[in-house]
Design a protein around this motif. Structure first.
Motif, PDB file in Angstrom:
ATOM      1  N   ILE A 241       0.848  -1.194   0.000  1.00 56.36           N
ATOM      2  CA  ILE A 241       0.000   0.000   0.000  1.00 56.36           C
ATOM      3  C   ILE A 241       0.880   1.239   0.000  1.00 56.36           C
ATOM      4  N   GLU A 242       0.309   2.322  -0.510  1.00 52.12           N
ATOM      5  CA  GLU A 242       1.020   3.591  -0.497  1.00 52.12           C
ATOM      6  C   GLU A 242       0.663   4.327   0.788  1.00 52.12           C
ATOM      7  N   VAL A 243       1.707   4.795   1.482  1.00 51.88           N
ATOM      8  CA  VAL A 243       1.508   5.472   2.756  1.00 51.88           C
ATOM      9  C   VAL A 243       2.281   6.787   2.791  1.00 51.88           C
ATOM     10  N   ARG A 244       1.807   7.705   3.624  1.00 46.02           N
ATOM     11  CA  ARG A 244       2.491   8.979   3.883  1.00 46.02           C
ATOM     12  C   ARG A 244       2.855   9.002   5.358  1.00 46.02           C
ATOM     13  N   CYS A 245       4.067   9.397   5.635  1.00 46.04           N
ATOM     14  CA  CYS A 245       4.527   9.489   7.019  1.00 46.04           C
ATOM     15  C   CYS A 245       4.032  10.801   7.618  1.00 46.04           C
TER      16      CYS A 245
ATOM     17  N   SER B 225       6.997  12.144   3.843  1.00 47.10           N
ATOM     18  CA  SER B 225       7.559  11.250   2.826  1.00 47.10           C
ATOM     19  C   SER B 225       6.512  10.193   2.479  1.00 47.10           C
ATOM     20  N   GLN B 226       6.550   9.706   1.240  1.00 50.73           N
ATOM     21  CA  GLN B 226       5.601   8.698   0.777  1.00 50.73           C
ATOM     22  C   GLN B 226       6.360   7.444   0.396  1.00 50.73           C
ATOM     23  N   HIS B 227       5.734   6.281   0.689  1.00 54.52           N
ATOM     24  CA  HIS B 227       6.397   4.999   0.463  1.00 54.52           C
ATOM     25  C   HIS B 227       5.376   3.968   0.003  1.00 54.52           C
TER      26      HIS B 227
ATOM     27  N   ILE C  52       1.357   7.017  12.908  1.00 52.49           N
ATOM     28  CA  ILE C  52       2.659   7.367  12.338  1.00 52.49           C
ATOM     29  C   ILE C  52       2.563   7.456  10.821  1.00 52.49           C
ATOM     30  N   LEU C  53       1.811   6.519  10.225  1.00 50.27           N
ATOM     31  CA  LEU C  53       1.604   6.507   8.783  1.00 50.27           C
ATOM     32  C   LEU C  53       0.135   6.728   8.469  1.00 50.27           C
ATOM     33  N   GLN C  54      -0.115   7.211   7.258  1.00 49.28           N
ATOM     34  CA  GLN C  54      -1.472   7.389   6.763  1.00 49.28           C
ATOM     35  C   GLN C  54      -1.581   6.665   5.432  1.00 49.28           C
ATOM     36  N   HIS C  55      -2.592   5.809   5.308  1.00 48.92           N
ATOM     37  CA  HIS C  55      -2.823   5.093   4.048  1.00 48.92           C
ATOM     38  C   HIS C  55      -3.332   6.091   3.018  1.00 48.92           C
ATOM     39  N   ILE C  56      -2.653   6.169   1.882  1.00 51.72           N
ATOM     40  CA  ILE C  56      -3.071   7.065   0.810  1.00 51.72           C
ATOM     41  C   ILE C  56      -3.963   6.269  -0.121  1.00 51.72           C
TER      42      ILE C  56
END
Length: 107
Positions: free
Chosen positions: A59-63, A84-86, A101-105
């Motif tokens: 999944i794509e996440v944003r810190c 940052s996005q990962h 800590i992370l947010q699911h994009i």
């Protein structure tokens, strides 16, 4: 009820159960917890968390905060900096998403 309420029954539900039903629920809950610990390549897998299978393992996440280094199961380390996005494995991101800590994009 274990799948709907989790391992602890709400007081209003527990109040309406007899002692053998409560004992059965507790034994079932313990058996389910032991089973979930034993699967998922010995990392455990919470089967009660999401009843729909994921569409993707990544999944794509944003810190959302400066977290620092985060080591993935394959040994790779990534730096989680604010904004940052990962693209990361879903199973490893979910605890960090729950912690804020992370947010699911979502696309």
């Amino acid at each position: 009820m274990r799948w709907e309420f989790g391992s602890i029954l709400p007081p209003e539900v527990k109040y309406n159960l007899c002692e053998p039903e409560i004992l059965w629920f507790n034994k079932y809950s313990k058996c389910l917890a032991n089973y979930m610990k034993s699967i998922g390549d010995n990392h455990g897998l919470n089967l009660t968390q999401d009843s729909k299978p994921p569409k993707s393992l990544y999944i794509e996440v944003r810190c959302l905060v400066d977290y620092g280094k985060f080591e993935l199961d394959d040994g790779e380390s990534i730096l989680l900096k604010k904004n940052s996005q990962h693209l990361l494995p879903r199973a490893q991101c979910e605890p960090l998403i729950r912690q804020g800590i992370l947010q699911h994009i979502t696309q």
